[in-house]
Design a protein around this motif. Sequence first.
Motif, short mmCIF file in Angstrom:
data_model
loop_
_atom_site.label_atom_id
_atom_site.label_comp_id
_atom_site.label_asym_id
_atom_site.label_seq_id
_atom_site.Cartn_x
_atom_site.Cartn_y
_atom_site.Cartn_z
N UNK A 105 25.06 56.24 44.28
CA UNK A 105 25.35 55.84 45.88
C UNK A 105 25.09 54.30 46.04
N UNK A 106 23.93 53.86 46.01
CA UNK A 106 23.75 52.45 46.12
C UNK A 106 24.72 51.65 45.12
N UNK A 107 25.01 51.81 43.86
CA UNK A 107 25.67 51.24 43.16
C UNK A 107 27.11 50.97 43.68
N UNK A 108 27.51 51.89 44.47
CA UNK A 108 28.81 51.79 44.91
C UNK A 108 29.42 50.67 45.64
N UNK A 109 28.46 50.15 46.51
CA UNK A 109 28.56 48.88 47.31
C UNK A 109 28.67 47.66 46.31
N UNK A 110 27.96 47.79 45.16
CA UNK A 110 27.92 46.57 44.42
C UNK A 110 29.32 46.57 43.54
N UNK A 111 29.74 47.73 43.37
CA UNK A 111 31.24 47.71 42.76
C UNK A 111 32.17 47.11 43.74
N UNK A 112 31.87 47.61 44.85
CA UNK A 112 32.91 47.06 45.94
C UNK A 112 32.79 45.35 46.08
N UNK A 113 31.56 44.86 45.84
CA UNK A 113 31.43 43.55 45.99
C UNK A 113 31.96 42.91 44.71
N UNK A 114 31.76 43.64 43.74
CA UNK A 114 32.46 42.97 42.47
C UNK A 114 33.84 42.97 42.80
N UNK A 115 34.53 44.15 43.21
CA UNK A 115 35.99 44.16 43.71
C UNK A 115 36.33 43.01 44.45
N UNK A 116 35.49 42.79 45.63
CA UNK A 116 35.76 41.53 46.43
C UNK A 116 35.70 40.19 45.73
N UNK A 117 34.74 40.02 44.81
CA UNK A 117 34.46 39.05 43.92
C UNK A 117 35.97 38.59 43.30
N UNK A 118 36.67 39.60 42.59
CA UNK A 118 37.63 39.56 41.96
C UNK A 118 38.71 38.89 42.75
N UNK A 119 38.87 39.44 44.11
CA UNK A 119 39.89 39.16 45.03
C UNK A 119 39.49 37.66 45.57
#
Length: 239
Positions: free
Chosen positions: A1-15
Amino acid sequence: MATEVYEQLLGLQDLDVRITQLVHRHAHHPARDAVAEVEATIAELDQSMVAVNETKLELDGRQKVLDDEVATIEKRRSEIDAKLYDGSVTATKDLLALQDEAAMLKERQDGVEDVEIEIMELLEPVLAQLDASAVTKADLESQLEARNADLEQELSAVDAELADTKAQRAAAAEPIPADLMATYDELRNTLGGVAVARLTGKTCDGCHMSLSAVAYDRMKKEPDDAVVHCDQCGRILIR
Ligand SMILES: [Zn+2]
């Protein structure tokens, strides 16, 4: 659950990385070099023609002076002709003086016209050079037009992709908590655009250094949703 937001953050960084690349691509697009190259060639051509243009102007000027002189001589000669044949001058002495002047003027005119021919001969290669350069320049200008059109097309493609990526970025930023977002933005500014890194084993993918044993142990004890930073580079670690 908590890791999801970090994956989202990583996706944001890619963008964000993509946005930075697109901005850079817009500013340094190779199509800009292609335009600059033709512009430089045109400038070189213009520069190389400066002396030729000056020569032409100088020869034109000399020719004009000689043309004016011929016109003046011709005017005087026709005045003399009129006087010689209209019966207004009757004294032999005066008639001879007029004939002498006419002969002298004719000689002078022949001399001037010889110089004019010399100038025309000098002008010939100059005019040929100017014509050739005009043809080359017209060709370069149409090349420039084509390359500018190409540049415009390339840049509008980059603009379109940039707008699309920014829209994706806005959507990707939405679920990320404000405080995490603030940390992310700050780190991105100070760490060359990369604020988030994966942890592979004990190695941070951001700086490629291993976490110290102490930091690694401390991290292991942190809850899953805690923000953990690399103790070497400070990036947010995705565990
Ligand atoms: Zn690191």
